[in-house]
Write a protein that holds these residues in place. Sequence first.
Motif, PDB file in Angstrom:
ATOM      1  N   LEU A  85       0.914  -1.219   0.258  1.00  0.00           N
ATOM      2  CA  LEU A  85       0.020   0.028   0.196  1.00  0.00           C
ATOM      3  C   LEU A  85       0.897   1.157   0.017  1.00  0.00           C
ATOM      4  O   LEU A  85       1.174   1.877   1.060  1.00  0.00           O
ATOM      5  CB  LEU A  85      -1.095   0.169   1.164  1.00  0.00           C
ATOM      6  CG  LEU A  85      -1.723  -1.289   1.407  1.00  0.00           C
ATOM      7  CD1 LEU A  85      -2.597  -1.254   2.615  1.00  0.00           C
ATOM      8  CD2 LEU A  85      -2.817  -1.485   0.059  1.00  0.00           C
ATOM      9  N   TYR A  86       1.343   1.692  -1.281  1.00  0.00           N
ATOM     10  CA  TYR A  86       2.118   2.791  -1.394  1.00  0.00           C
ATOM     11  C   TYR A  86       1.561   3.966  -0.920  1.00  0.00           C
ATOM     12  O   TYR A  86       0.306   4.447  -1.459  1.00  0.00           O
ATOM     13  CB  TYR A  86       2.704   2.915  -2.640  1.00  0.00           C
ATOM     14  CG  TYR A  86       3.415   1.616  -3.203  1.00  0.00           C
ATOM     15  CD1 TYR A  86       4.744   1.557  -2.604  1.00  0.00           C
ATOM     16  CD2 TYR A  86       2.899   0.689  -4.369  1.00  0.00           C
ATOM     17  CE1 TYR A  86       5.494   0.406  -3.378  1.00  0.00           C
ATOM     18  CE2 TYR A  86       3.786  -0.140  -4.527  1.00  0.00           C
ATOM     19  CZ  TYR A  86       5.154  -0.454  -4.070  1.00  0.00           C
ATOM     20  OH  TYR A  86       5.771  -1.499  -4.449  1.00  0.00           O
ATOM     21  N   PRO A  87       2.155   5.012  -0.047  1.00  0.00           N
ATOM     22  CA  PRO A  87       1.364   6.096   0.399  1.00  0.00           C
ATOM     23  C   PRO A  87       1.304   6.957  -0.770  1.00  0.00           C
ATOM     24  O   PRO A  87       0.214   7.867  -0.790  1.00  0.00           O
ATOM     25  CB  PRO A  87       2.453   6.648   1.467  1.00  0.00           C
ATOM     26  CG  PRO A  87       3.271   5.388   2.157  1.00  0.00           C
ATOM     27  CD  PRO A  87       3.211   4.514   1.014  1.00  0.00           C
ATOM     28  N   ILE A  90      -1.755   5.864  -2.874  1.00  0.00           N
ATOM     29  CA  ILE A  90      -3.230   5.862  -1.832  1.00  0.00           C
ATOM     30  C   ILE A  90      -3.379   7.428  -1.215  1.00  0.00           C
ATOM     31  O   ILE A  90      -4.657   8.105  -1.337  1.00  0.00           O
ATOM     32  CB  ILE A  90      -3.260   4.956  -0.754  1.00  0.00           C
ATOM     33  CG1 ILE A  90      -3.026   3.586  -1.544  1.00  0.00           C
ATOM     34  CG2 ILE A  90      -4.494   5.027  -0.160  1.00  0.00           C
ATOM     35  CD1 ILE A  90      -2.852   2.499  -0.402  1.00  0.00           C
ATOM     36  N   ASP A  91      -2.472   7.976  -0.639  1.00  0.00           N
ATOM     37  CA  ASP A  91      -2.724   9.004   0.174  1.00  0.00           C
ATOM     38  C   ASP A  91      -1.508  10.178  -0.035  1.00  0.00           C
ATOM     39  O   ASP A  91      -0.579  10.165   0.983  1.00  0.00           O
ATOM     40  CB  ASP A  91      -2.875   9.086   1.689  1.00  0.00           C
ATOM     41  CG  ASP A  91      -3.378   9.989   2.590  1.00  0.00           C
ATOM     42  OD1 ASP A  91      -3.659  10.977   1.748  1.00  0.00           O
ATOM     43  OD2 ASP A  91      -3.370   9.968   3.877  1.00  0.00           O
ATOM     44  N   PRO A  92      -1.604  10.789  -1.297  1.00  0.00           N
ATOM     45  CA  PRO A  92      -0.191  11.495  -1.367  1.00  0.00           C
ATOM     46  C   PRO A  92       0.328  12.673  -0.429  1.00  0.00           C
ATOM     47  O   PRO A  92       1.225  13.030  -0.134  1.00  0.00           O
ATOM     48  CB  PRO A  92      -0.105  12.139  -2.870  1.00  0.00           C
ATOM     49  CG  PRO A  92      -1.684  11.854  -3.137  1.00  0.00           C
ATOM     50  CD  PRO A  92      -2.049  10.709  -2.100  1.00  0.00           C
ATOM     51  N   LYS A  93      -0.943  13.300   0.088  1.00  0.00           N
ATOM     52  CA  LYS A  93      -0.944  14.541   1.154  1.00  0.00           C
ATOM     53  C   LYS A  93      -0.738  14.057   2.557  1.00  0.00           C
ATOM     54  O   LYS A  93      -0.521  14.752   3.171  1.00  0.00           O
ATOM     55  CB  LYS A  93      -2.384  15.439   0.901  1.00  0.00           C
ATOM     56  CG  LYS A  93      -2.304  15.843  -0.459  1.00  0.00           C
ATOM     57  CD  LYS A  93      -3.710  16.917  -0.498  1.00  0.00           C
ATOM     58  CE  LYS A  93      -3.972  17.503  -2.018  1.00  0.00           C
ATOM     59  NZ  LYS A  93      -5.097  18.382  -1.791  1.00  0.00           N
ATOM     60  N   GLY A  94      -1.159  12.718   2.825  1.00  0.00           N
ATOM     61  CA  GLY A  94      -0.834  12.201   4.084  1.00  0.00           C
ATOM     62  C   GLY A  94      -2.051  12.647   5.130  1.00  0.00           C
ATOM     63  O   GLY A  94      -1.818  12.712   6.354  1.00  0.00           O
ATOM     64  N   ASP A  95      -3.286  13.428   4.694  1.00  0.00           N
ATOM     65  CA  ASP A  95      -4.074  13.809   5.510  1.00  0.00           C
ATOM     66  C   ASP A  95      -5.111  12.747   5.888  1.00  0.00           C
ATOM     67  O   ASP A  95      -6.102  13.065   6.495  1.00  0.00           O
ATOM     68  CB  ASP A  95      -4.631  15.020   5.095  1.00  0.00           C
ATOM     69  CG  ASP A  95      -5.243  14.933   3.549  1.00  0.00           C
ATOM     70  OD1 ASP A  95      -5.187  13.713   3.091  1.00  0.00           O
ATOM     71  OD2 ASP A  95      -5.860  15.776   3.176  1.00  0.00           O
ATOM     72  N   ARG A  96      -5.266  11.663   5.412  1.00  0.00           N
ATOM     73  CA  ARG A  96      -6.143  10.473   5.546  1.00  0.00           C
ATOM     74  C   ARG A  96      -7.562  10.891   5.210  1.00  0.00           C
ATOM     75  O   ARG A  96      -8.482  10.498   5.966  1.00  0.00           O
ATOM     76  CB  ARG A  96      -5.923  10.118   7.023  1.00  0.00           C
ATOM     77  CG  ARG A  96      -4.601   9.299   7.349  1.00  0.00           C
ATOM     78  CD  ARG A  96      -4.461   8.242   6.535  1.00  0.00           C
ATOM     79  NE  ARG A  96      -3.252   7.616   7.007  1.00  0.00           N
ATOM     80  CZ  ARG A  96      -1.902   7.778   6.626  1.00  0.00           C
ATOM     81  NH1 ARG A  96      -1.599   8.595   5.581  1.00  0.00           N
ATOM     82  NH2 ARG A  96      -1.064   7.017   7.037  1.00  0.00           N
ATOM     83  N   ASP A 149      -9.231   0.899   8.080  1.00  0.00           N
ATOM     84  CA  ASP A 149      -7.920   0.946   8.642  1.00  0.00           C
ATOM     85  C   ASP A 149      -6.912   1.640   8.075  1.00  0.00           C
ATOM     86  O   ASP A 149      -6.039   0.967   7.403  1.00  0.00           O
ATOM     87  CB  ASP A 149      -7.301  -0.514   9.319  1.00  0.00           C
ATOM     88  CG  ASP A 149      -6.371  -0.246  10.261  1.00  0.00           C
ATOM     89  OD1 ASP A 149      -6.166   0.817  10.788  1.00  0.00           O
ATOM     90  OD2 ASP A 149      -5.636  -1.548  10.611  1.00  0.00           O
ATOM     91  N   PRO A 150      -6.861   3.123   8.121  1.00  0.00           N
ATOM     92  CA  PRO A 150      -5.845   3.912   7.472  1.00  0.00           C
ATOM     93  C   PRO A 150      -4.441   3.710   7.761  1.00  0.00           C
ATOM     94  O   PRO A 150      -3.416   3.755   7.258  1.00  0.00           O
ATOM     95  CB  PRO A 150      -6.232   5.290   7.696  1.00  0.00           C
ATOM     96  CG  PRO A 150      -7.918   5.323   8.051  1.00  0.00           C
ATOM     97  CD  PRO A 150      -7.867   4.042   8.839  1.00  0.00           C
ATOM     98  N   SER A 151      -4.314   3.048   9.063  1.00  0.00           N
ATOM     99  CA  SER A 151      -2.704   2.720   9.539  1.00  0.00           C
ATOM    100  C   SER A 151      -2.018   1.737   8.660  1.00  0.00           C
ATOM    101  O   SER A 151      -0.887   1.668   8.758  1.00  0.00           O
ATOM    102  CB  SER A 151      -2.932   2.272  10.813  1.00  0.00           C
ATOM    103  OG  SER A 151      -3.365   0.813  11.135  1.00  0.00           O
ATOM    104  N   LEU A 152      -2.919   1.070   7.664  1.00  0.00           N
ATOM    105  CA  LEU A 152      -2.175   0.216   6.885  1.00  0.00           C
ATOM    106  C   LEU A 152      -1.390   0.578   5.605  1.00  0.00           C
ATOM    107  O   LEU A 152      -0.605  -0.103   5.074  1.00  0.00           O
ATOM    108  CB  LEU A 152      -3.315  -0.869   6.044  1.00  0.00           C
ATOM    109  CG  LEU A 152      -4.214  -1.825   7.403  1.00  0.00           C
ATOM    110  CD1 LEU A 152      -5.158  -2.388   6.507  1.00  0.00           C
ATOM    111  CD2 LEU A 152      -3.301  -2.701   8.003  1.00  0.00           C
ATOM    112  N   ILE A 153      -1.893   1.833   5.459  1.00  0.00           N
ATOM    113  CA  ILE A 153      -1.017   2.674   4.523  1.00  0.00           C
ATOM    114  C   ILE A 153       0.353   2.391   4.683  1.00  0.00           C
ATOM    115  O   ILE A 153       0.884   2.905   5.839  1.00  0.00           O
ATOM    116  CB  ILE A 153      -1.549   4.021   4.308  1.00  0.00           C
ATOM    117  CG1 ILE A 153      -2.994   3.860   3.789  1.00  0.00           C
ATOM    118  CG2 ILE A 153      -0.658   4.803   3.437  1.00  0.00           C
ATOM    119  CD1 ILE A 153      -3.591   5.553   4.027  1.00  0.00           C
TER     120      ILE A 153
END
Length: 447
Positions: A85-87, A90-96, A149-153
């Motif tokens: 799960l590449y950040p 999936i979430d390039p800004k990191g704001d979830r 579960d966003p912590s999987l990123i």
Amino acid sequence: MSNSANGAALPRAAGLGSIFDARQQVSEAVSAGLKRRYAREKRFRLYGMLATLFAVAVLGILLFTIIRTGLPAFTQTMIKLSVTLYPQEIDPKGDRDPQTLSSADYQRLVRDALDDYFPDVTSRNDRRELFAMISPGATYVIRSMVIADPSLIGKRIEIEVPLKDDIDQFAKGKIDSEADQANRRVSDKQIGWYQRLVDRDLIVSRFNTTLFTAGDSRSPELAGIWGAVVGSFWTMSLTLLMSFPLAVGAAVYLEEFAPKNRWTDVIEVNINNLAAVPSIVFGLLGLAVFIGFFGVPRSSPMVGALVLTLMTLPIIIIASRAALKSVPPSIREAALGVGASKMQATLHHVLPLAMPGMLTGTILGMAHALGETAPLLMIGMVAFIVDVPSGPLSSATVMPVQIYLWSDAPERAFIERASAAIMVLLGFLTVMNLLAVALRKRFEKRW
């Protein structure tokens, strides 16, 4: 003197002999007739037994065919994938942000995981065939896990995702690998790649929970009956709420209070005739009146319940009147004799005794409505509905219509799911019939 006596005795003996012969002939004729009647009775019993055995055999063949076809639908062939799960994907800004997590390109992550298994597959056409082995539902599985579960990123996870329906059919032995490639939906390359996955212990078979938790889908491996079950629940619940009180009230009035005149005779004839009207006529009525005139939402459980209510009312009324007629007149006379009014005698004495028969007729009528398809096709419940209905006014379908849609689909996997849905529907009908028997036993009173 003796000669005259002997002369008189001879005619008398001859007369007795002829009577005896006549009686013997009658006895022989009766015996022969009895033998023929007994023979006819034995033949009749034999014909009845043969007819029963034939009916049971045909029913057994039908059930065996349905079960044999539907059992594979309860399992699904899955593939084990190691997905990173590449950040940045999936979430390039990191704001979830849930919106960002939901719109990420999870399909690319699935393809990257599959590339790790087959680094030698490099051409565009081969990669397209390789990726076609994975169900589109794989992306939904990963997205659901990340949103939950966003912590999987940023981690590497091991998941099981469904294979495409054609590969699933091949895994279940429904597609012959020896047949000409032009005559099967799985290519030789895909068979080879599948065998490599089997050799690496990456293919597993799991119970198909999707069949019971999802709505309809264009992909057979993602299609489920839950949407149709919920639609049937709303439709049958509303049908019961509308049909039972109306039917019981009409039966009580016609049987206990209505005067016996030409008007009530006309009503009774029409009720009996409505019970024999083809169900599709009720569908046309619902399309013209409930949808066209009253504006009830098309394809909704509400309009389906209105149509099925009209269809089941005659059945329940006839069963309820038969139950009321079965109550002995002495019950009514005893109640009236101790000073009860006609209404009190009916509500307090007659109706409770007739209620078991009424409930039985109602449940059998509801079971009949549960299996109806034709009237619901006319009011639009044949539409392709993906979402599970949230209320009586939402677009929905029902179990018989869902079976009809799947049985008409070209993919073999849909035929399996249609048979599995038939098994579930037969289970519901069996439970409803057992419930009718249990209610009759529970509320039955002796008098």
